[in-house]
Design an enzyme around this catalytic site. Structure first.
Site, mmCIF file in Angstrom:
data_model
loop_
_atom_site.group_PDB
_atom_site.id
_atom_site.type_symbol
_atom_site.label_atom_id
_atom_site.label_comp_id
_atom_site.label_asym_id
_atom_site.label_seq_id
_atom_site.Cartn_x
_atom_site.Cartn_y
_atom_site.Cartn_z
ATOM 1 N N GLU A 281 -1.317 -8.666 5.106
ATOM 2 C CA GLU A 281 -1.322 -8.869 6.570
ATOM 3 C C GLU A 281 -2.747 -8.803 7.117
ATOM 4 O OE1 GLU A 281 -0.752 -5.984 5.200
ATOM 5 O OE2 GLU A 281 -1.390 -4.358 6.526
ATOM 6 N N CYS B 139 0.840 -1.201 0.000
ATOM 7 C CA CYS B 139 0.000 0.000 0.000
ATOM 8 C C CYS B 139 0.874 1.250 0.000
ATOM 9 C CB CYS B 139 -0.953 -0.052 1.192
ATOM 10 S SG CYS B 139 -2.333 1.092 1.036
ATOM 11 N N HIS C 124 -3.550 -5.522 1.096
ATOM 12 C CA HIS C 124 -2.852 -5.742 2.366
ATOM 13 C C HIS C 124 -2.849 -7.220 2.752
ATOM 14 C CE1 HIS C 124 -2.475 -1.597 4.112
ATOM 15 N NE2 HIS C 124 -3.360 -1.342 3.167
#
Lengths: 219, 83, 743
Positions: free
Chosen positions: A197, A87, A195
């Site tokens: 994660e 990002c 993302h």
């Protein structure tokens, strides 16, 4: 081998601890690298996480790229070290010239936070180990400037050199060729808007990001 | 007649300008220590059809007041050029 | 220090009444000077002193064994077990948002976050209940778009997820939007910090943004004439505050680091009334006094006068009370985060707040610190129900041109256009995010990150229609709805925060609404055993002398005891039975206060349906229990729009329809009888489920079964899922997306 991952923290970064949590949950070690440090302390891999480094003022990543730590990151990347920009981290990598192109405002002129399906276009890079071209993943996006753009020359190079890592199956932001993530020629530097994660637990809606982080930890 | 309108939108005096202050704080790190009072605004350009330069200017000012700016926090410097 | 008897025009221009001036005169034993008058005027304003509402707020229940900090501090704090405490607060930013929607909303988010980290907690969630004028009014759309971008722009950048909220459009908010913001944070229980200054000789350090002439609107009448002559005059001075999320992010990280290192003995955010409030509040809470050096305040503009520095509401500032030996370390951490830090005060033992030009310089103002708070006036303003109340209650709200299919299509609205602009996932806690009943977050230890296996649930709710028809019962119903929402994600309530948005308190019917609403809230909070731990009152919400409909908003916090599986969610499963749990509507149930009556039938009067609060308490507990035991295939609270809208939302979510027995008229489809929840269960579970419900004292009625590609009510009403989905998804983008550019 357990990788020691350095997670860069600029003032305004906000996904650093999420990234660390995800790395640790998958068996890696992680530590914060402060933006004003000029050393990256012998880590094995580097993540530039999401957020709003320096408030995203002027342009996303424009101020962050001048942080002292970025010189060390650049040397590390040029020497073949694995670097993942997520990002805002992707935006920093393009501003720093470690990845080609740029990220402009979403075509809908709105910030977008939503689950997206992305597809592996190339696995010849640090997040592709263990995955197949064509694998589809559910991974959330969270950005205002995620609309990837580059010159036709760069685009054709990205295509012929298998540097397009992911594409959206339903383009949310107007990115050229539905690009969601790219890598450098060597495949050791990857930038992606989604993302991974945030997709590391079924309780949170998807575990598809785990494969990417796992791959990153094992190179 | 056809005119080109240029509107420089800037934060009013006394209104905080976080983007400007952040840039100002960052420039010395690159060796540019001589900069002061960085302010970030917007530039809006478009073409406008009107009877005269005065009429064009008054149209543009009306647009500024009603839509293009919020006069509570922003000033607009309007420039109108015949094309 | 003595000043001449005042020209009455000055204190009146500052908003102080003659009686209030006289009270200040007596407290000081002399006439106040201009600076002192400015300080009293901001601290005794409605906004800071709650002078019109305090007398009523005292009736709210505020205590429970798990309440660590109740109302009156920067945020309420609850003990949630595992050595974790939760700080929570809600606030309004209505008037600033009406003038500059983006910055009004942005600074609203910033302000509430500072309240949370002031308590030593890391903010982990924001919720934003928003209310705007009708979508067909261009200015209301401009306000709505600006506010939503402001919440998004500031909240996303500062790095706190916006995990829920509400969005409501109604004529009553035309010209006066309601922008409420709730924030929640977590802290290790042992690290609770209170905003107080103690220890004579300790230093008060101002951290963060420079002080400018922001938000000094009211007191700018004191500006020396020379300043204004060459420009447009004091009233034209910008009083709008601009938010800087990047400054706030650094300030937040710096303050949390200072707290982690144990370097501060007290900390206070700067909000309304700026430095005046922060210095006097910390001093009087700690039973101390303070000398404040105005010349040490880092300012953004040249030539600011002491009254401007003392009352400015510039954003992103905190005041930390620090022992002198920690000063160096505090300055070092501030520098690391690029935060400006100035020593502006010293704690003294005499209870006096002295404002000085240099610590050894001239004393510009001197007053007992506690008088700014404790002696603030308190009014029991006249109140009476509206003259036409009896007449209004006699009206039948069920009349109107009912077309069940069209009405349903008009009442469904997907809010994802709004919440997809908010980061609602940061920190990897969001199990159930916006667009559902309650929000559910994983509860992890704030320092170790260790999972507790439990969840924190939150919901914000308000309903101006119910509260306009009957402020007392309406408020009871919104508390019940909020509790029901968190029950749907498996949580039991622990605490309530409130934001009381009302009209002009000088109108007796407004004070009546407020008083009734407080009593209804009190009754409901006692019934649910969820005390009020904090709140905010916003009065004078009016446009052209027309008051808004009363809009108390509540936020409820609860805990889910076992988060091994996510809750079932609202989407309808295939081949299941649909039941309604909770109080059955009366056979002649009233449509008063329903969305159907207001938006389709166009009658805003009548009475509310009967409401059995105890039944709602039992129902909420049973729903939470059933979710925890994973007995439900789907669950959804029945709220505005009634059964039909709730069902439509469930069907749209999963793309699976349902056949409902009976319920084929607008009254049974759209009535808003309270305390009801829709659940789906497997056929074979029915007997056992109904038996358990009965044992818990909860009515459970089968109303139909799931399946198919349409929603059918009885034999006559049939709405395809496709048309419902299109209607729902298009509502907001069509209205609000007009000003945006699409590729």
């Amino acid at each position: 081998m357990t990788q020691r991952v350095g997670v860069i923290r600029f003032p305004g970064t906000n996904c650093e601890f999420d990234t660390i949590d995800a790395v640790r949950a998958l068996g890696g070690e992680a530590e914060i690298l402060w933006h004003s440090d000029s050393s990256i302390k012998n880590v094995d891999a580097i993540v530039i996480p999401g957020g709003f480094a320096h408030g995203d003022y002027l342009r996303c990543g424009a101020i962050a790229r001048f942080s002292p730590v970025m010189e060390a990151v650049s040397d590390f990347a040029l020497a073949g070290g694995p670097v993942l920009g997520i990002c805002n981290g992707f935006q920093v990598l393009t501003e720093a010239g470690l990845l080609p192109g740029a990220l402009q405002k979403n075509a809908g002129m709105k910030f977008l936070c939503s689950m997206q399906q992305i597809e592996f276009v190339s696995t010849q890079n640090v997040v592709g180990k263990g995955s197949q071209v064509g694998d589809c993943l559910q991974i959330p996006i969270n950005h205002f400037e995620g609309n990837y753009v580059c010159s036709p020359e760069i685009l054709s190079r990205l295509e012929t050199q298998e540097q397009i890592v992911f594409r959206y199956t339903d383009n949310p932001n107007g990115s050229i060729k539905d690009i969601a993530g790219i890598c450098n020629e060597a495949g050791n530097v990857v930038g992606m808007m989604p993302h991974p994660e945030r997709a590391t637990s079924d309780l949170l809606g998807s575990n598809d990001g785990a494969a990417l982080i796992q791959s990153f930890l094992s190179v | 007649m056809q005119f080109e309108a240029k509107i420089e939108v800037s934060p009013r005096d006394g209104i905080a300008n976080p983007e400007g202050s952040t840039i100002e704080r960052s420039l010395p790190a690159l060796g540019f220590e001589m900069t002061r009072n960085v302010r970030v605004g917007k530039l809006i350009r478009f073409e406008v059809e009107a009877e005269s330069a005065d009429a064009a200017r008054s149209l543009v000012e009306d647009m500024c007041n009603r839509f293009l700016t919020n006069p509570v926090i922003e000033d607009a410097a309007v420039e109108v050029l015949e094309t | 220090m003595s000043a001449a008897p005042e020209d009455a025009s000055v204190h009146r221009a500052l908003g102080l009444s003659d009686e209030e001036y006289e009270q200040i005169h007596e407290l000081l034993g002399r006439h106040p000077n201009h600076l002192e008058l400015a300080m009293y005027s901001v601290m005794w304003s409605e906004h800071c002193s709650y002078k019109s509402s305090k007398v009523h707020l005292k009736r709210l229940p505020t205590e429970a064994p798990w309440v660590l900090v109740g109302p009156g501090e920067n945020a309420g704090v609850i003990d949630v077990g595992d050595d974790i405490a939760v700080a929570i607060r809600i606030e309004s930013h209505n008037h600033p948002s009406a003038i500059e929607p983006y910055q009004g909303a942005a600074t609203g988010v910033g302000g509430i976050l500072r309240d949370i980290f002031t308590m030593g907690a890391r903010p982990i969630a924001v919720m934003d209940p928003l209310r705007f004028g009708p979508l067909d009014d261009p200015r209301s759309r401009w306000i709505a778009e600006g506010v939503i971008s402001g919440v998004s722009g500031y909240g996303n950048s500062v790095g706190v997820p916006t995990v829920g909220g509400e969005i409501v459009f109604d004529e009553t908010y035309k010209g006066n939007p309601l922008v409420n913001v709730l924030a929640m944070g977590v802290l290790p229980s042992e690290r609770l910090v209170l905003g107080q200054a103690s220890g004579v000789g300790n230093l008060a350090i101002l951290l963060g943004a420079a002080t400018g002439r922001d938000g000094i609107g009211g007191v700018s009448v004191l500006a020396s004439a020379g300043f204004d002559e060459n420009s447009e005059g004091a009233d034209k001075r910008p009083s709008v505050q601009v938010g800087d999320p990047f400054e706030e992010k650094r300030l937040l990280e710096a303050c949390l680091e200072l707290l982690d290192e144990g370097l501060v003995s007290g900390i206070q955010d700067l909000g309304g009334a700026g430095i005046t409030c922060a210095t006097s509040e910390t001093a009087s809470r700690g039973g101390a006094g303070m000398d404040v050096d105005v010349s040490a305040i880092h300012s953004r503009e040249e030539g600011m006068e002491p009254f401007e520095l003392m009352t400015s509401e510039s954003q992103e500032r905190m005041l930390a009370i620090v022992e002198p030996e920690h000063l160096e370390k505090v300055l070092e951490i501030s520098a690391q985060w690029e935060i400006t830090a100035s020593v502006i005060g010293r704690v003294t033992g005499n209870g006096q707040l002295r404002i000085m030009d240099g610590f050894e310089g001239e004393v510009l103002a001197e007053l007992p610190a506690s008088t700014l708070h404790d002696d603030a006036p308190e009014y029991n303003r006249p109140m009476s129900p509206p003259d036409d109340l009896t007449e209004r209650r006699l009206r039948d709200a069920s009349q109107g041109p009912a077309n069940c299919v069209e009405d349903l299509l008009a009442l469904v609205c997907d809010p994802s256009w709004v919440y997809s602009q908010y980061d609602h996932q940061l920190f990897l806690n969001t199990v159930v995010g916006p667009g559902n009943d309650g929000t559910l977050l994983r509860l992890r230890h704030p320092s170790t990150g260790e999972e507790t296996g439990r969840g924190l649930a939150m919901s914000t709710d308000g309903n101006h229609r119910w509260c306009y028809v009957d402020p007392r019962q309406g408020t009871k119903m919104i508390v019940a709805e909020a509790v029901m929402n968190i029950a749907c994600v498996g949580a039991n309530p622990l605490a309530v925060v409130n934001c009381l948005n009302f009209g002009n308190p000088e109108h007796p019917e407004i004070m009546w609404q407020l008083s009734e609403s407080v009593d209804g809230m009190s009754e409901a909070c006692i019934a649910f055993n969820a005390p009020v731990v904090g709140g905010n009152v916003s009065l004078y919400n009016e446009t052209n002398a027309v008051d808004i409909a009363p809009t108390p908003v509540v936020g409820v916090l609860g805990v889910h005891p076992d988060l091994s599986e996510p809750p079932p969610g609202i989407g309808l499963p295939p081949d299941s039975l649909l039941l309604v749990l909770g109080q059955e509507p009366e056979s002649d149930v009233s449509m008063g206060g329903s969305r159907w009556a207001w938006e389709v039938g166009c009658c805003k009067d009548g009475v509310l349906p009967e409401f059995d609060l105890d039944h709602a308490v039992r129902t909420a507990a049973f729903v939470a229990e059933s979710v925890q035991k994973q007995r439900l295939k789907a669950v959804h609270d029945v709220g505005e729009g009634g059964l039909a809208v709730a069902l439509a939302e469930m069907a749209i979510r999963s793309g699976i329809g349902a056949k409902i027995k009976n319920h084929d008229n607008h009254i049974s489809m759209f009535n808003e009888s309270g305390g009801r929840v829709l659940v789906a269960i497997e056929n074979r579970e029915l007997d056992d489920f109904v038996k358990t419900a009965a044992a818990r004292g909860v009515t459970a009625k089968v109303i139909g079964e799931t399946g198919g590609s349409s929603l059918q009510f009885g034999p006559m009403v049939d709405v395809s899922l496709e048309s419902l989905t299109v209607a729902s998804e298009n509502q907001l983008p069509e209205a609000l997306g007009q000003g945006t550019v699409n590729a």
